[in-house]
Design a protein around this motif. Structure first.
Motif, PDB file in Angstrom:
ATOM      1  N   HIS A   1      27.905 139.120  54.402  1.00  0.00           N
ATOM      2  CA  HIS A   1      28.198 138.966  53.083  1.00  0.00           C
ATOM      3  C   HIS A   1      26.656 138.165  52.217  1.00  0.00           C
ATOM      4  CE1 HIS A   1      30.004 137.507  49.243  1.00  0.00           C
ATOM      5  NE2 HIS A   1      31.106 138.057  49.456  1.00  0.00           N
ATOM      6  N   PRO A   2      26.484 138.907  51.209  1.00  0.00           N
ATOM      7  CA  PRO A   2      25.180 138.589  50.733  1.00  0.00           C
ATOM      8  C   PRO A   2      25.008 137.035  50.064  1.00  0.00           C
ATOM      9  CG  PRO A   2      26.109 140.134  49.253  1.00  0.00           C
ATOM     10  CD  PRO A   2      27.004 140.165  50.585  1.00  0.00           C
ATOM     11  N   THR A   3      26.379 136.615  49.555  1.00  0.00           N
ATOM     12  CA  THR A   3      26.271 135.348  48.772  1.00  0.00           C
ATOM     13  C   THR A   3      27.019 134.176  49.635  1.00  0.00           C
ATOM     14  OG1 THR A   3      27.839 136.118  47.190  1.00  0.00           O
ATOM     15  CG2 THR A   3      25.719 136.364  46.771  1.00  0.00           C
ATOM     16  N   VAL A   4      26.476 133.675  50.508  1.00  0.00           N
ATOM     17  CA  VAL A   4      27.307 132.440  51.178  1.00  0.00           C
ATOM     18  C   VAL A   4      26.442 131.294  50.868  1.00  0.00           C
ATOM     19  CG1 VAL A   4      27.732 131.628  53.334  1.00  0.00           C
ATOM     20  CG2 VAL A   4      28.076 134.060  53.162  1.00  0.00           C
ATOM     21  N   LEU A   5      27.006 130.250  50.409  1.00  0.00           N
ATOM     22  CA  LEU A   5      26.301 129.142  50.021  1.00  0.00           C
ATOM     23  C   LEU A   5      25.397 128.431  51.101  1.00  0.00           C
ATOM     24  CD1 LEU A   5      26.308 126.805  47.378  1.00  0.00           C
ATOM     25  CD2 LEU A   5      28.157 125.473  48.861  1.00  0.00           C
ATOM     26  N   TYR A   6      24.300 128.253  50.344  1.00  0.00           N
ATOM     27  CA  TYR A   6      23.089 127.820  51.087  1.00  0.00           C
ATOM     28  C   TYR A   6      23.390 126.138  51.527  1.00  0.00           C
ATOM     29  CZ  TYR A   6      18.657 126.526  52.896  1.00  0.00           C
ATOM     30  OH  TYR A   6      17.475 125.947  53.850  1.00  0.00           O
ATOM     31  N   THR A   7      23.552 125.565  52.704  1.00  0.00           N
ATOM     32  CA  THR A   7      23.640 124.199  52.592  1.00  0.00           C
ATOM     33  C   THR A   7      22.516 123.574  53.307  1.00  0.00           C
ATOM     34  OG1 THR A   7      25.088 124.675  54.543  1.00  0.00           O
ATOM     35  CG2 THR A   7      26.392 124.560  52.552  1.00  0.00           C
ATOM     36  N   GLY A   8      21.441 124.323  53.817  1.00  0.00           N
ATOM     37  CA  GLY A   8      20.597 123.504  54.351  1.00  0.00           C
ATOM     38  C   GLY A   8      20.121 124.253  55.499  1.00  0.00           C
ATOM     39  N   GLU A   9      18.775 124.059  55.711  1.00  0.00           N
ATOM     40  CA  GLU A   9      18.369 124.889  57.206  1.00  0.00           C
ATOM     41  C   GLU A   9      19.026 124.539  58.315  1.00  0.00           C
ATOM     42  OE1 GLU A   9      14.048 125.091  59.523  1.00  0.00           O
ATOM     43  OE2 GLU A   9      14.137 123.874  57.949  1.00  0.00           O
ATOM     44  N   GLY A  10      19.563 125.663  58.964  1.00  0.00           N
ATOM     45  CA  GLY A  10      20.324 125.742  60.296  1.00  0.00           C
ATOM     46  C   GLY A  10      21.696 125.222  60.091  1.00  0.00           C
ATOM     47  N   ALA A  11      22.275 125.952  59.182  1.00  0.00           N
ATOM     48  CA  ALA A  11      23.819 125.655  58.908  1.00  0.00           C
ATOM     49  C   ALA A  11      24.274 126.590  60.041  1.00  0.00           C
ATOM     50  CB  ALA A  11      23.929 126.291  57.466  1.00  0.00           C
TER      51      ALA A  11
ATOM     52  N   ALA B   1      30.213 119.908  46.114  1.00  0.00           N
ATOM     53  CA  ALA B   1      29.997 119.251  47.279  1.00  0.00           C
ATOM     54  C   ALA B   1      28.847 118.989  47.721  1.00  0.00           C
ATOM     55  CB  ALA B   1      31.033 119.884  48.397  1.00  0.00           C
ATOM     56  N   VAL B   2      27.704 120.064  47.281  1.00  0.00           N
ATOM     57  CA  VAL B   2      26.261 120.082  47.790  1.00  0.00           C
ATOM     58  C   VAL B   2      25.458 119.547  46.652  1.00  0.00           C
ATOM     59  CG1 VAL B   2      26.897 121.728  49.850  1.00  0.00           C
ATOM     60  CG2 VAL B   2      26.178 122.532  47.556  1.00  0.00           C
ATOM     61  N   GLY B   3      26.130 119.359  45.462  1.00  0.00           N
ATOM     62  CA  GLY B   3      25.338 118.944  44.605  1.00  0.00           C
ATOM     63  C   GLY B   3      24.792 119.761  43.598  1.00  0.00           C
ATOM     64  N   VAL B   4      25.508 121.150  43.489  1.00  0.00           N
ATOM     65  CA  VAL B   4      25.029 121.980  42.544  1.00  0.00           C
ATOM     66  C   VAL B   4      25.952 122.175  41.461  1.00  0.00           C
ATOM     67  CG1 VAL B   4      24.418 124.435  42.419  1.00  0.00           C
ATOM     68  CG2 VAL B   4      23.739 123.040  44.148  1.00  0.00           C
ATOM     69  N   ASP B   5      25.857 122.205  40.149  1.00  0.00           N
ATOM     70  CA  ASP B   5      26.590 122.294  38.988  1.00  0.00           C
ATOM     71  C   ASP B   5      26.417 123.831  38.586  1.00  0.00           C
ATOM     72  OD1 ASP B   5      28.170 122.766  36.833  1.00  0.00           O
ATOM     73  OD2 ASP B   5      27.558 121.056  35.789  1.00  0.00           O
ATOM     74  N   PRO B   6      27.008 124.814  39.081  1.00  0.00           N
ATOM     75  CA  PRO B   6      26.685 126.148  38.794  1.00  0.00           C
ATOM     76  C   PRO B   6      26.707 126.682  37.327  1.00  0.00           C
ATOM     77  CG  PRO B   6      28.982 126.225  39.598  1.00  0.00           C
ATOM     78  CD  PRO B   6      28.548 124.825  39.783  1.00  0.00           C
TER      79      PRO B   6
END
Length: 547
Positions: free
Chosen positions: A247-257, A340-345
């Protein structure tokens, strides 16, 4: 053992037995739909799941159900079929695709009759959205972006009302088979590892996909390819395993998720969001006529290329054109994950990257769920009906589960009536299998590194070598070992097909063979050798139970 099947376990270790006409393995949309239809047809059905009844993948489906209900001007079943074939990269089975999509309206009608509530539109009918690869607004949804939650709720409620018995926290290990090779039940382990048998002339695998082959996936922890492994060990072929949709758009939650990562539904792009890189440039500009709503394989590959060129690990989905109340109403699940990861879309673009999502291949079946092994059926993501081909069209999966789940139950009823299924008393309770089991962390690392979106011969060979070195024969005496063995076998089968397909098509991208080769416009099947090794077979053709 209640005088049932003979026990092949040492010291008579099959401690208990239950009997049914049909055993359904899995509590996702396909499994529950099949169980409900089987119950309606008068069958004694038992549903077994290794987790809680709500622990499957269905609840995580955000986008919706792709279906033509006749209320969208200009849309048609034929157009939906055409979009599916276009997304499938030349490997969809045209007849199967037409049959499944044609049954879609009736299947969704049955789901609504069972209590499912879809979001209403301004005209009083179901609201619609559009997703990648679709040329019309035909995706119905529930709870904004919580369609899977509503589908699961409705089916579980109907199952309880219909008194469908469910056996939780029991993992399926292997099928029971007669001397002729027919399936006649299932060997399972309870939560304490105690073995038992479920005897039945029909077993339906509805175990979901294989997302846990990879470090980052949208799939829950239960998606460990169990059904693929059981089918292979039972003598059934699998096909198209090389086509894993990222899936092209999975929430990026940091390196090494690692593990299950939050999905950002494609419907966000359907509502006008666009993909941009760190410089603000559009990612899909000039890549495909549908732009950000191109098929998923196209968008994932475009993101991967852009990230490689920039040396970065995520891009951004800009949905700031949607104000906060609109985003909250339409995409509450996505909003919660972002906050939850500090992003207001509504204020800031959402960081996203591709992750393993859906297996387009699986156990080779007809559109009625029949496999090449009498008594064994499959439906849902574990099955390869020919609908998805080399790349799944968005929101066709819930539709397939509803349609094929129903048709599989009806096929079992027909086969029982015709007397073509085995007598369970002819089967023996097998010993717990002893099979190769690789370390899961090692497997996920090499699969993610060498068998993800971009592959080549050298990397695929590395995966094979690592699996050969790390795999150790173990008895499948615990749920963890059953899962790890299934991942090991599925990875080997996938690598065998991916190494042989020397072209790029749909979800299968070979960096060393970047072009589409017309000679490869066919499916590759894999079955096990007598020694238990995955072996490439002829093109996928069933020998029985034609659709």
């Amino acid at each position: 053992m209640d005088g049932g099947v003979g026990c092949g376990q040492p010291d008579g270790a099959c401690r208990w037995e239950a009997r049914a006409d049909l055993v359904v393995v899995g509590t996702g949309v396909a499994g529950l739909t099949a169980a409900l239809r089987a119950r309606e047809l008068g069958m004694n059905v038992l549903v077994v799941t290794k987790d809680a009844v709500d622990g499957g993948n269905t609840r995580w489906a955000q986008g919706g159900v792709a279906v033509v209900l006749g209320d969208v001007p200009g849309d048609s079943v034929d157009r939906h079929v055409a979009d599916t074939l276009a997304a499938g990269g030349g490997l969809c089975d045209t007849d199967a695709t037409a049959a499944i999509i044609g049954d879609g309206p009736a299947a969704v009608g049955r789901l609504r009759d069972r209590g499912a509530r879809f979001d209403p539109g301004a005209d009083g009918g179901p609201a619609r959205t559009r997703e990648g690869g679709h040329t019309a607004f035909r995706v119905v949804h529930a709870g904004g972006d919580a369609t899977g939650v509503e589908v699961e709720r409705a089916l579980l409620a109907a199952s309880r009302d219909g008194r469908v018995p469910m056996l939780e926290h029991h993992v399926a290990v292997d099928t029971l088979r007669t001397p002729a090779g027919d399936v006649a039940g299932l060997l399972v382990l309870d939560g304490s590892g105690v073995p038992g048998v479920l005897t039945a002339p029909a077993v339906l695998l509805a175990t979901g996909g294989l997302g846990q082959l990879y470090q980052a996936t949208t799939n829950p922890a239960v998606a460990t390819a169990d059904g693929v492994a059981i089918a292979l060990r039972s003598g059934a072929p699998v096909a198209d395993l090389e086509f894993v949709q990222f899936h092209p758009t999975v929430l990026y939650t940091g390196e090494g998720a690692r593990g299950r990562c939050p999905l950002v539904t494609e419907a966000v792009r359907g509502e006008g969001a666009v993909l941009v890189d760190s410089t603000g440039e559009r990612v899909t500009a000039g890549v495909h006529p549908l732009g950000d709503l191109a098929p998923r394989d196209v968008v994932s590959a475009a993101i991967t290329r852009r990230l490689a060129s920039l040396g970065e690990d995520h891009v951004f989905l800009d949905a700031t054109h949607l104000d906060a109340p609109t985003f909250q109403r339409r995409f509450p699940t996505v909003l919660a994950a972002c906050l939850a990861v500090g992003v207001d879309p509504s204020r800031t673009p959402i960081p996203v990257s591709p992750a393993a999502h859906f297996s387009c291949g699986g156990v080779v079946t007809t559109v009625d769920g029949r496999t090449a092994v009498p008594g064994l059926y499959a439906a849902g993501e574990v099955a390869r009906t020919g609908l998805h081909g080399a790349n799944r069209l968005a929101s066709n999966s819930l539709l397939e589960g509803l349609v094929v789940g129903t048709r599989a139950a009806e096929a079992v009823a027909a086969d029982l009536a015709l007397g073509v299924l085995a007598e369970p008393r002819l089967a023996a309770c097998p010993p717990v299998p002893v099979v190769p089991v690789a370390d899961r962390d090692t497997l996920q690392r090499v699969m993610s590194r060498y068998a993800g979106i971009g592959r080549d011969a050298e990397g695929l060979a590395v995966v094979g070598s690592v699996l050969d070195v790390s795999a150790v024969d173990r008895p499948l005496a615990t749920r963890e070992l059953v899962e790890d063995a299934a991942l090991t076998l599925a990875a080997r089968a996938l690598i065998a097909a991916a190494a042989s397909r020397t072209e790029s098509r749909g979800c299968h991208v070979r960096d060393d063979f970047p072009g589409v080769d017309p000679e490869w416009a066919r499916s590759l099947t894999v079955r096990l050798t007598p020694s238990g090794q995955p072996m490439l077979d002829r093109p996928a053709v069933l020998t029985r139970g034609a659709a």
